[in-house]
Design a protein around this motif. Structure first.
Motif, PDB file in Angstrom:
ATOM      1  N   ASP A 147       0.817  -1.199   0.000  1.00 33.81           N
ATOM      2  CA  ASP A 147       0.000   0.000   0.000  1.00 33.81           C
ATOM      3  C   ASP A 147       0.859   1.260   0.000  1.00 33.81           C
ATOM      4  N   GLU A 148       1.978   1.225   0.726  1.00 33.98           N
ATOM      5  CA  GLU A 148       2.873   2.378   0.760  1.00 33.98           C
ATOM      6  C   GLU A 148       3.480   2.621  -0.607  1.00 33.98           C
ATOM      7  N   GLY A 149       3.868   1.538  -1.292  1.00 34.80           N
ATOM      8  CA  GLY A 149       4.399   1.695  -2.641  1.00 34.80           C
ATOM      9  C   GLY A 149       3.361   2.274  -3.584  1.00 34.80           C
ATOM     10  N   SER A 150       2.112   1.837  -3.429  1.00 38.32           N
ATOM     11  CA  SER A 150       1.034   2.376  -4.266  1.00 38.32           C
ATOM     12  C   SER A 150       0.841   3.862  -4.017  1.00 38.32           C
ATOM     13  N   ARG A 151       0.874   4.254  -2.744  1.00 35.41           N
ATOM     14  CA  ARG A 151       0.691   5.664  -2.405  1.00 35.41           C
ATOM     15  C   ARG A 151       1.797   6.517  -3.020  1.00 35.41           C
ATOM     16  N   LEU A 152       3.031   6.036  -2.930  1.00 34.02           N
ATOM     17  CA  LEU A 152       4.148   6.798  -3.484  1.00 34.02           C
ATOM     18  C   LEU A 152       4.045   6.903  -5.005  1.00 34.02           C
ATOM     19  N   LEU A 153       3.641   5.821  -5.646  1.00 34.63           N
ATOM     20  CA  LEU A 153       3.510   5.862  -7.101  1.00 34.63           C
ATOM     21  C   LEU A 153       2.469   6.885  -7.540  1.00 34.63           C
ATOM     22  N   LEU A 155       1.936   9.631  -6.246  1.00 35.37           N
ATOM     23  CA  LEU A 155       2.477  10.987  -6.114  1.00 35.37           C
ATOM     24  C   LEU A 155       3.291  11.403  -7.337  1.00 35.37           C
ATOM     25  N   LEU A 156       3.772  10.417  -8.088  1.00 36.73           N
ATOM     26  CA  LEU A 156       4.708  10.694  -9.180  1.00 36.73           C
ATOM     27  C   LEU A 156       4.040  10.601 -10.538  1.00 36.73           C
ATOM     28  N   THR A 157       4.522  11.431 -11.460  1.00 38.65           N
ATOM     29  CA  THR A 157       4.086  11.331 -12.848  1.00 38.65           C
ATOM     30  C   THR A 157       4.836  10.168 -13.501  1.00 38.65           C
ATOM     31  N   PRO A 158       4.349   9.662 -14.645  1.00 36.99           N
ATOM     32  CA  PRO A 158       5.077   8.597 -15.344  1.00 36.99           C
ATOM     33  C   PRO A 158       6.523   8.976 -15.631  1.00 36.99           C
ATOM     34  N   ARG A 159       6.760  10.244 -15.974  1.00 37.21           N
ATOM     35  CA  ARG A 159       8.115  10.711 -16.259  1.00 37.21           C
ATOM     36  C   ARG A 159       8.982  10.634 -15.003  1.00 37.21           C
ATOM     37  N   GLU A 160       8.414  11.030 -13.875  1.00 31.86           N
ATOM     38  CA  GLU A 160       9.165  11.008 -12.617  1.00 31.86           C
ATOM     39  C   GLU A 160       9.435   9.581 -12.157  1.00 31.86           C
ATOM     40  N   ILE A 161       8.527   8.668 -12.438  1.00 33.61           N
ATOM     41  CA  ILE A 161       8.752   7.260 -12.092  1.00 33.61           C
ATOM     42  C   ILE A 161       9.945   6.725 -12.877  1.00 33.61           C
ATOM     43  N   GLU A 162      10.019   7.088 -14.162  1.00 35.68           N
ATOM     44  CA  GLU A 162      11.159   6.650 -14.971  1.00 35.68           C
ATOM     45  C   GLU A 162      12.459   7.223 -14.418  1.00 35.68           C
ATOM     46  N   VAL A 163      12.424   8.478 -14.002  1.00 34.87           N
ATOM     47  CA  VAL A 163      13.610   9.095 -13.399  1.00 34.87           C
ATOM     48  C   VAL A 163      14.022   8.338 -12.133  1.00 34.87           C
ATOM     49  N   LEU A 164      13.042   7.989 -11.288  1.00 35.01           N
ATOM     50  CA  LEU A 164      13.345   7.269 -10.051  1.00 35.01           C
ATOM     51  C   LEU A 164      13.984   5.915 -10.336  1.00 35.01           C
ATOM     52  N   VAL A 165      13.463   5.205 -11.325  1.00 35.74           N
ATOM     53  CA  VAL A 165      14.044   3.909 -11.689  1.00 35.74           C
ATOM     54  C   VAL A 165      15.492   4.088 -12.129  1.00 35.74           C
ATOM     55  N   ARG A 166      15.750   5.121 -12.926  1.00 36.65           N
ATOM     56  CA  ARG A 166      17.113   5.364 -13.407  1.00 36.65           C
ATOM     57  C   ARG A 166      18.033   5.756 -12.247  1.00 36.65           C
ATOM     58  N   VAL A 167      17.515   6.549 -11.318  1.00 35.44           N
ATOM     59  CA  VAL A 167      18.302   6.913 -10.132  1.00 35.44           C
ATOM     60  C   VAL A 167      18.669   5.655  -9.351  1.00 35.44           C
ATOM     61  N   ALA A 168      17.708   4.748  -9.173  1.00 37.67           N
ATOM     62  CA  ALA A 168      17.961   3.514  -8.430  1.00 37.67           C
ATOM     63  C   ALA A 168      18.972   2.616  -9.137  1.00 37.67           C
ATOM     64  N   ALA A 210      12.378   3.520  -2.316  1.00 39.89           N
ATOM     65  CA  ALA A 210      11.687   2.836  -3.405  1.00 39.89           C
ATOM     66  C   ALA A 210      11.847   1.323  -3.302  1.00 39.89           C
ATOM     67  N   ALA A 211      13.057   0.874  -2.955  1.00 37.36           N
ATOM     68  CA  ALA A 211      13.294  -0.559  -2.817  1.00 37.36           C
ATOM     69  C   ALA A 211      12.543  -1.128  -1.616  1.00 37.36           C
ATOM     70  N   ARG A 212      12.546  -0.381  -0.516  1.00 40.31           N
ATOM     71  CA  ARG A 212      11.930  -0.855   0.729  1.00 40.31           C
ATOM     72  C   ARG A 212      10.419  -1.008   0.599  1.00 40.31           C
ATOM     73  N   THR A 213       9.781  -0.135  -0.164  1.00 36.68           N
ATOM     74  CA  THR A 213       8.324  -0.156  -0.277  1.00 36.68           C
ATOM     75  C   THR A 213       7.831  -0.974  -1.469  1.00 36.68           C
ATOM     76  N   GLY A 214       8.761  -1.531  -2.247  1.00 35.78           N
ATOM     77  CA  GLY A 214       8.358  -2.299  -3.411  1.00 35.78           C
ATOM     78  C   GLY A 214       7.991  -1.449  -4.609  1.00 35.78           C
TER      79      GLY A 214
END
Length: 232
Positions: A147-153, A155-168, A210-214
């Motif tokens: 649920d925490e991972g869903s909530r965080l997702l 908050l982010l736009t698709p573009r920001e999610i891609e940025v987060l994946v690249r950061v990770a 991001a890793a901790r919340t799935g």
């Protein structure tokens, strides 16, 4: 005396950051990153005193098979699992597979060092607070972890999610910009917005959260868009 340790995690940024921190504190780090699927073979071949083995899903069936193989073939290697806030089932599964400890991914470096020392000495390397928290969850079940991972997702736009994946994945601003075909200044802006929305102060903290919340498991690889129903 420093511990001869091996850090294995599928998220390169997290593995290398922890390896660097341990090196600065006098430990001998043999390797920093490897996919979990090849972890056992790599650890067995290098034979460290202690292996810090990262996992994002401690309750998933079979996730601790590398631990079991390491303990079968090199029982002298102490394995400490590095993972998210675990459920009682996750801790039990780690120890049943042969792990001698469990450390949270967001643990301070001093806590990681204490776990390394205990593991090398043949002691159980798990903090009383972690055990208390796990069994408190058993007695009073919390909101499901995804649920925490869903909530965080959300908050982010698709573009920001891609940025987060690249950061990770350990990409710096230049690589993010090149991979997304945007200007470096735009990439920096996206990164800052991701940090702000997640409420963290650094890229490492964002990757750990991001890793901790799935969250990373729910996001598609860069360039494919997020795998999250209901997003625009």
């Amino acid at each position: 005396m420093g511990v001869r340790v091996m850090v294995v995690d599928e998220h390169r940024l997290l593995a290398e950051a922890l390896a660097s921190a341990l090196k600065l504190r006098g430990h001998r780090v043999l390797a920093a990153a490897a996919p979990v699927s090849g972890a056992a073979e790599l650890v067995i071949s290098r034979a460290p005193e202690v292996c810090l083995l990262g996992t994002a899903s401690p309750a998933e069936p079979g996730v601790f098979e590398p631990v079991a193989r390491i303990r079968r073939e090199r029982p002298q290697i102490a394995v400490v699992v590095l993972g998210p806030v675990p459920s009682p089932r996750g801790i039990a599964a780690a120890f049943a597979a042969g792990a001698c400890g469990y450390v949270r991914q967001d643990e301070r470096i001093e806590g990681v060092e204490r776990a390394l020392a205990k593991a090398r000495a043949g002691e159980a390397a798990v903090s009383p607070q972690l055990l208390q928290g796990a069994f408190a969850e058993l007695l009073n079940p919390a909101v499901p972890p995804d649920d925490e991972g869903s909530r965080l997702l959300r908050l982010l736009t698709p573009r920001e999610i891609e940025v987060l994946v690249r950061v990770a994945e350990g990409e710096d601003t230049r690589l993010i910009a090149a991979g997304m075909e945007i200007a470096p200044s735009t990439a920096r802006t996206h990164v800052q917005r991701v940090l702000m929305k997640l409420g963290v102060g650094s890229r490492l903290e964002a990757a750990a959260l991001a890793a901790r919340t799935g969250l990373l498991d729910r996001a598609a690889p860069p360039g494919q868009g997020p795998d999250f129903p209901g997003r625009p």
